[in-house]
Design a protein around this motif. Structure first.
Motif, PDB file in Angstrom:
ATOM      1  N   ALA A   1       0.968  -1.092   0.098  1.00 51.92           N
ATOM      2  CA  ALA A   1       0.025  -0.087  -0.229  1.00 51.92           C
ATOM      3  C   ALA A   1       0.621   1.169   0.121  1.00 51.92           C
ATOM      4  O   ALA A   1      -0.053   2.624  -0.985  1.00 51.92           O
ATOM      5  N   VAL A   2       1.829   1.287   1.200  1.00 51.16           N
ATOM      6  CA  VAL A   2       2.726   2.410   1.222  1.00 51.16           C
ATOM      7  C   VAL A   2       3.749   2.686  -0.325  1.00 51.16           C
ATOM      8  O   VAL A   2       3.665   3.906  -0.906  1.00 51.16           O
ATOM      9  N   GLY A   3       3.621   1.227  -1.285  1.00 49.61           N
ATOM     10  CA  GLY A   3       4.755   1.625  -2.337  1.00 49.61           C
ATOM     11  C   GLY A   3       3.822   1.971  -3.680  1.00 49.61           C
ATOM     12  O   GLY A   3       4.483   2.791  -4.029  1.00 49.61           O
ATOM     13  N   SER A   4       2.415   1.504  -3.302  1.00 51.07           N
ATOM     14  CA  SER A   4       1.721   2.276  -3.819  1.00 51.07           C
ATOM     15  C   SER A   4       1.593   3.455  -4.346  1.00 51.07           C
ATOM     16  O   SER A   4       1.391   4.359  -5.046  1.00 51.07           O
ATOM     17  N   LEU A   5       1.431   3.925  -2.694  1.00 55.11           N
ATOM     18  CA  LEU A   5       1.756   5.652  -2.290  1.00 55.11           C
ATOM     19  C   LEU A   5       2.397   6.516  -3.748  1.00 55.11           C
ATOM     20  O   LEU A   5       2.242   7.523  -3.664  1.00 55.11           O
ATOM     21  N   LEU A   6       3.889   5.543  -2.871  1.00 54.98           N
ATOM     22  CA  LEU A   6       5.263   6.196  -3.197  1.00 54.98           C
ATOM     23  C   LEU A   6       5.428   6.236  -4.974  1.00 54.98           C
ATOM     24  O   LEU A   6       5.586   7.429  -5.635  1.00 54.98           O
ATOM     25  N   SER A   7       4.584   5.607  -5.853  1.00 53.32           N
ATOM     26  CA  SER A   7       5.080   5.262  -6.832  1.00 53.32           C
ATOM     27  C   SER A   7       3.762   6.227  -7.443  1.00 53.32           C
ATOM     28  O   SER A   7       4.259   6.934  -8.480  1.00 53.32           O
ATOM     29  N   GLN A   8       2.372   6.396  -7.446  1.00 48.55           N
ATOM     30  CA  GLN A   8       1.447   7.768  -7.621  1.00 48.55           C
ATOM     31  C   GLN A   8       2.095   8.832  -7.553  1.00 48.55           C
ATOM     32  O   GLN A   8       2.439  10.168  -7.982  1.00 48.55           O
ATOM     33  N   ALA A   9       2.663   9.273  -6.327  1.00 53.10           N
ATOM     34  CA  ALA A   9       3.613  10.589  -5.485  1.00 53.10           C
ATOM     35  C   ALA A   9       4.642  10.588  -6.445  1.00 53.10           C
ATOM     36  O   ALA A   9       4.735  11.347  -7.534  1.00 53.10           O
ATOM     37  N   GLN A  10       5.793   9.645  -6.693  1.00 55.26           N
ATOM     38  CA  GLN A  10       6.505  10.338  -7.918  1.00 55.26           C
ATOM     39  C   GLN A  10       6.064  10.259  -9.177  1.00 55.26           C
ATOM     40  O   GLN A  10       7.180  11.411 -10.224  1.00 55.26           O
TER      41      GLN A  10
END
Length: 182
Positions: free
Chosen positions: A124-133
């Motif tokens: 879930a955090v990885g998904s948030l990171l990808s979206q932010a990047q």
């Protein structure tokens, strides 16, 4: 704790009431909180508590699993360019609010190994990171292990640092500046 067959609706309601009461009792009373007090506040007999959670450690582990599961759900609901920042801000606030419960877990020595839950949290955090990047709000050089390390550090600070709202905001500002593209 062994996972059994699905619970009846009334048993599921009792389990939820017990966990809600336990979070409140341990937040208010710390390690002095008793399973008897949990049962009283949940409106169930002590035997009902022990049927769901044979030991206090089982109850504490269930609380931790529920807290992590709630974090995963919250992370999944967030998204977009500032989702990761909102998640970290919410996480710090929750860690500070649930300080007594998490501290009790740490002091109890309960072995809370929840690899499947932690793995889902990382996803879930990885998904948030990808979206932010993808949105350009987080540097492409930032990797998930660094974000997870920040997450743990922020929680530890909120749990044990005696943070007031000002210190929380200043600390998050430093973290957010470090995550942002240069």
């Amino acid at each position: 704790m062994l996972e059994g067959p699905p619970l009846r609706a009334d048993a599921q309601r009792n389990r939820v009431r017990i966990l809600d009461a336990a979070e409140t009792v341990f937040a208010e009373l710390g390690p002095g909180g008793s399973t008897e007090e949990v049962a009283r506040r949940a409106g169930v007999a002590i035997g009902t508590v022990f049927r769901h959670f044979p030991t206090k450690d089982d109850l504490l582990a269930a609380i931790m699993k529920r807290l992590l599961t709630q974090l995963i759900a919250e992370a999944a609901e967030l998204g977009g360019p500032d989702g990761l920042f909102r998640f970290l801000r919410d996480l710090v606030a929750q860690a500070a609010a649930k300080r007594s419960v998490v501290d009790l877990l740490a002091r109890s020595g309960v072995d809370v190994r929840l690899p499947e839950v932690v793995s889902h949290l990382q996803d879930a955090v990885g998904s948030l990171l990808s979206q932010a990047q993808d949105a350009g709000t987080v540097s492409p050089d930032v990797a998930l292990p660094e974000v997870m390390a920040l997450l743990v550090s922020l929680c530890q600070g909120a749990l044990h640092g005696g943070w007031d709202a000002g210190l929380q905001e200043r600390t998050l500002a430093v973290v957010f500046a470090g995550l942002s593209p240069r």
